[in-house]
Write a protein that holds these residues in place. Structure first.
Motif, PDB file in Angstrom:
ATOM      1  N   LYS A   1       0.863  -1.185   0.000  1.00 50.78           N
ATOM      2  CA  LYS A   1       0.000   0.000   0.000  1.00 50.78           C
ATOM      3  C   LYS A   1       0.896   1.230   0.000  1.00 50.78           C
ATOM      4  CE  LYS A   1      -3.230   2.339   3.182  1.00 50.78           C
ATOM      5  NZ  LYS A   1      -3.918   2.201   4.510  1.00 50.78           N
ATOM      6  N   GLN A   2       0.567   2.204  -0.832  1.00 55.04           N
ATOM      7  CA  GLN A   2       1.334   3.452  -0.853  1.00 55.04           C
ATOM      8  C   GLN A   2       0.369   4.619  -0.671  1.00 55.04           C
ATOM      9  OE1 GLN A   2       3.466   4.666  -4.504  1.00 55.04           O
ATOM     10  NE2 GLN A   2       5.238   5.127  -3.229  1.00 55.04           N
ATOM     11  N   PRO A   3       0.300   5.157   0.550  1.00 49.79           N
ATOM     12  CA  PRO A   3      -0.544   6.336   0.779  1.00 49.79           C
ATOM     13  C   PRO A   3       0.067   7.561   0.093  1.00 49.79           C
ATOM     14  CG  PRO A   3       0.146   5.286   2.847  1.00 49.79           C
ATOM     15  CD  PRO A   3       0.959   4.680   1.757  1.00 49.79           C
ATOM     16  N   SER A   4      -0.643   8.655   0.170  1.00 53.23           N
ATOM     17  CA  SER A   4      -0.163   9.877  -0.495  1.00 53.23           C
ATOM     18  C   SER A   4       1.157  10.362   0.090  1.00 53.23           C
ATOM     19  CB  SER A   4      -1.219  10.975  -0.402  1.00 53.23           C
ATOM     20  OG  SER A   4      -1.573  11.206   0.945  1.00 53.23           O
ATOM     21  N   SER A   5       1.463   9.958   1.307  1.00 57.87           N
ATOM     22  CA  SER A   5       2.736  10.345   1.918  1.00 57.87           C
ATOM     23  C   SER A   5       3.933   9.675   1.244  1.00 57.87           C
ATOM     24  CB  SER A   5       2.726  10.011   3.407  1.00 57.87           C
ATOM     25  OG  SER A   5       2.386   8.653   3.597  1.00 57.87           O
ATOM     26  N   GLY A   6       3.713   8.610   0.501  1.00 56.81           N
ATOM     27  CA  GLY A   6       4.776   8.043  -0.328  1.00 56.81           C
ATOM     28  C   GLY A   6       5.407   6.750   0.143  1.00 56.81           C
ATOM     29  N   GLU A   7       5.327   6.420   1.422  1.00 56.19           N
ATOM     30  CA  GLU A   7       6.015   5.196   1.843  1.00 56.19           C
ATOM     31  C   GLU A   7       5.269   3.956   1.355  1.00 56.19           C
ATOM     32  OE1 GLU A   7       4.202   7.094   3.783  1.00 56.19           O
ATOM     33  OE2 GLU A   7       3.474   6.062   5.579  1.00 56.19           O
ATOM     34  N   MET A   8       6.024   2.927   1.068  1.00 61.28           N
ATOM     35  CA  MET A   8       5.461   1.647   0.630  1.00 61.28           C
ATOM     36  C   MET A   8       5.286   0.770   1.861  1.00 61.28           C
ATOM     37  SD  MET A   8       5.226   1.532  -2.741  1.00 61.28           S
ATOM     38  CE  MET A   8       5.422  -0.134  -3.302  1.00 61.28           C
ATOM     39  N   ILE A   9       4.057   0.345   2.106  1.00 55.16           N
ATOM     40  CA  ILE A   9       3.749  -0.426   3.303  1.00 55.16           C
ATOM     41  C   ILE A   9       3.401  -1.849   2.897  1.00 55.16           C
ATOM     42  CG2 ILE A   9       2.209  -0.611   5.292  1.00 55.16           C
ATOM     43  CD1 ILE A   9       1.710   2.462   4.915  1.00 55.16           C
ATOM     44  N   PHE A  10       4.159  -2.809   3.419  1.00 61.40           N
ATOM     45  CA  PHE A  10       3.888  -4.209   3.129  1.00 61.40           C
ATOM     46  C   PHE A  10       2.560  -4.627   3.751  1.00 61.40           C
ATOM     47  CE2 PHE A  10       4.364  -8.635   2.619  1.00 61.40           C
ATOM     48  CZ  PHE A  10       4.051  -9.238   3.828  1.00 61.40           C
ATOM     49  N   LEU A  11       1.738  -5.341   2.969  1.00 58.06           N
ATOM     50  CA  LEU A  11       0.438  -5.785   3.469  1.00 58.06           C
ATOM     51  C   LEU A  11       0.364  -7.292   3.664  1.00 58.06           C
ATOM     52  CD1 LEU A  11      -2.006  -3.687   1.247  1.00 58.06           C
ATOM     53  CD2 LEU A  11      -1.284  -3.210   3.602  1.00 58.06           C
ATOM     54  N   ILE A  12       0.738  -8.058   2.632  1.00 66.78           N
ATOM     55  CA  ILE A  12       0.453  -9.485   2.668  1.00 66.78           C
ATOM     56  C   ILE A  12       1.349 -10.211   1.672  1.00 66.78           C
ATOM     57  CG2 ILE A  12      -1.382  -9.430   0.914  1.00 66.78           C
ATOM     58  CD1 ILE A  12      -2.991 -11.332   2.776  1.00 66.78           C
ATOM     59  N   TYR A  13       1.658 -11.464   1.981  1.00 64.31           N
ATOM     60  CA  TYR A  13       2.546 -12.284   1.152  1.00 64.31           C
ATOM     61  C   TYR A  13       1.915 -13.660   0.915  1.00 64.31           C
ATOM     62  CZ  TYR A  13       6.363 -15.497   0.078  1.00 64.31           C
ATOM     63  OH  TYR A  13       7.139 -16.463  -0.495  1.00 64.31           O
ATOM     64  N   GLN A  14       2.103 -14.167  -0.313  1.00 65.11           N
ATOM     65  CA  GLN A  14       1.650 -15.520  -0.656  1.00 65.11           C
ATOM     66  C   GLN A  14       2.783 -16.245  -1.374  1.00 65.11           C
ATOM     67  OE1 GLN A  14      -1.904 -16.737  -0.501  1.00 65.11           O
ATOM     68  NE2 GLN A  14      -0.947 -18.713  -0.906  1.00 65.11           N
ATOM     69  N   GLY A  15       3.173 -17.387  -0.867  1.00 65.11           N
ATOM     70  CA  GLY A  15       4.168 -18.199  -1.550  1.00 65.11           C
ATOM     71  C   GLY A  15       3.488 -19.095  -2.564  1.00 65.11           C
ATOM     72  N   SER A  16       4.182 -19.388  -3.646  1.00 67.75           N
ATOM     73  CA  SER A  16       3.546 -20.148  -4.728  1.00 67.75           C
ATOM     74  C   SER A  16       3.199 -21.571  -4.323  1.00 67.75           C
ATOM     75  CB  SER A  16       4.450 -20.154  -5.961  1.00 67.75           C
ATOM     76  OG  SER A  16       5.702 -20.748  -5.660  1.00 67.75           O
ATOM     77  N   TYR A  17       3.870 -22.087  -3.283  1.00 66.04           N
ATOM     78  CA  TYR A  17       3.570 -23.454  -2.853  1.00 66.04           C
ATOM     79  C   TYR A  17       2.691 -23.496  -1.610  1.00 66.04           C
ATOM     80  CZ  TYR A  17       6.900 -25.243  -6.245  1.00 66.04           C
ATOM     81  OH  TYR A  17       7.540 -25.573  -7.415  1.00 66.04           O
ATOM     82  N   ASP A  18       2.284 -22.315  -1.144  1.00 68.13           N
ATOM     83  CA  ASP A  18       1.394 -22.294   0.026  1.00 68.13           C
ATOM     84  C   ASP A  18       0.054 -22.894  -0.359  1.00 68.13           C
ATOM     85  OD1 ASP A  18       2.557 -19.038   1.254  1.00 68.13           O
ATOM     86  OD2 ASP A  18       3.403 -21.066   1.416  1.00 68.13           O
ATOM     87  N   GLN A  19      -0.434 -23.770   0.504  1.00 68.10           N
ATOM     88  CA  GLN A  19      -1.684 -24.461   0.206  1.00 68.10           C
ATOM     89  C   GLN A  19      -2.899 -23.586   0.465  1.00 68.10           C
ATOM     90  OE1 GLN A  19      -1.997 -27.556  -1.209  1.00 68.10           O
ATOM     91  NE2 GLN A  19       0.209 -27.330  -1.482  1.00 68.10           N
ATOM     92  N   GLN A  20      -2.760 -22.692   1.429  1.00 69.05           N
ATOM     93  CA  GLN A  20      -3.905 -21.858   1.791  1.00 69.05           C
ATOM     94  C   GLN A  20      -3.659 -20.413   1.371  1.00 69.05           C
ATOM     95  OE1 GLN A  20      -4.840 -22.361   5.934  1.00 69.05           O
ATOM     96  NE2 GLN A  20      -5.989 -24.221   5.479  1.00 69.05           N
ATOM     97  N   ASN A  21      -4.762 -19.727   1.115  1.00 66.16           N
ATOM     98  CA  ASN A  21      -4.659 -18.303   0.802  1.00 66.16           C
ATOM     99  C   ASN A  21      -4.229 -17.535   2.045  1.00 66.16           C
ATOM    100  OD1 ASN A  21      -5.469 -18.733  -1.808  1.00 66.16           O
ATOM    101  ND2 ASN A  21      -7.592 -18.124  -1.481  1.00 66.16           N
TER     102      ASN A  21
END
Lengths: 112, 115
Positions: B38-58
């Motif tokens: 997420k990048q608000p108008s202030s400019g910083e990039m904020i990590f939200l969520i990660y998914q690995g390609s071999y992860d079985q669950q969302n």
């Protein structure tokens, strides 16, 4: 503050001048990335370090750009003979191996 | 090579409603990771969520969930119960393994939450 720190936050320079930006990553992170972001676009990859080794460079990184990470901690990005097209936000990020990358607040460069 | 496509330049959502931000990707790597920032108008990039390609669950993180459909090469972000503070640019990104350690970003989706 234990996040990624970038200095300066803003830089205005005249065309043809050299500029240097600094990035201090999160202390235990071994990977460091530089990105460039222009208005309305996503960040574009520039280069990546694993510890002190520069392992990948984008074709966007012309001969005027050089990045170093001498002791595997902080990194510098230098742009020589700046051009107006270099005006952008320069973002630094760090990560521990393949985990998520955390970004600094960026250095906004304006070349006049 | 890696490519991320976000086809929605802008989205509107009513406060408290759910919204889905689309992301499709292309890679030849057998193993990869997908991220949303997420990048608000202030400019910083904020990590939200990660998914690995071999992860079985969302993946899920609070109000954020990642709808990962590997066969379709899509990794859509779902934000539930939208809040005014969710108004920002959202970037989908991926990182491969092997020689592709860089994180490649899409062009982003601008989300505006309407009161």
């Amino acid at each position: 503050d234990t996040g990624v720190s970038q200095n300066p936050r803003h830089k205005i320079t005249k065309r043809g001048q050299n500029v240097t930006f600094r990035c201090d990553p999160i202390s235990e992170h071994n990977r460091l990335y530089w990105y460039r972001q222009t208005l309305g676009q996503g960040p574009e990859f520039l280069t990546y370090f694993q510890n002190e080794a520069q392992l990948e460079k984008s074709r966007l990184l012309s001969d005027r750009f050089s990045a170093e990470r001498p002791k595997g901690s902080f990194s510098t990005l230098e742009i020589q003979r700046t051009e107006q097209g270099d005006s952008a936000m320069y973002l630094c990020a760090s990560s521990l191996d393949n985990t998520e990358a955390f970004f600094g607040q960026g250095t906004r460069l304006t070349v006049v | 090579a890696q490519k991320i496509t976000q086809t929605q330049p802008g989205m509107f959502v009513q406060e408290k409603e759910a919204v889905t931000l689309d992301c499709t990707y292309d890679t030849s790597d057998p193993s990869y990771g997908l991220f949303w920032y997420k990048q608000p108008s202030s400019g910083e990039m904020i990590f939200l969520i990660y998914q690995g390609s071999y992860d079985q669950q969302n993946a899920t993180e609070g109000r954020y969930s990642l709808n990962f459909q590997k066969a379709r090469k899509s990794a859509n972000l779902v934000i539930s119960a939208s809040q005014l503070g969710d108004s920002a640019m959202y970037f989908c990104a991926m990182r491969g393994t092997g020689g592709y350690q860089k994180v490649t970003f899409g062009t982003g989706t601008k989300l505006q939450v309407i009161p």
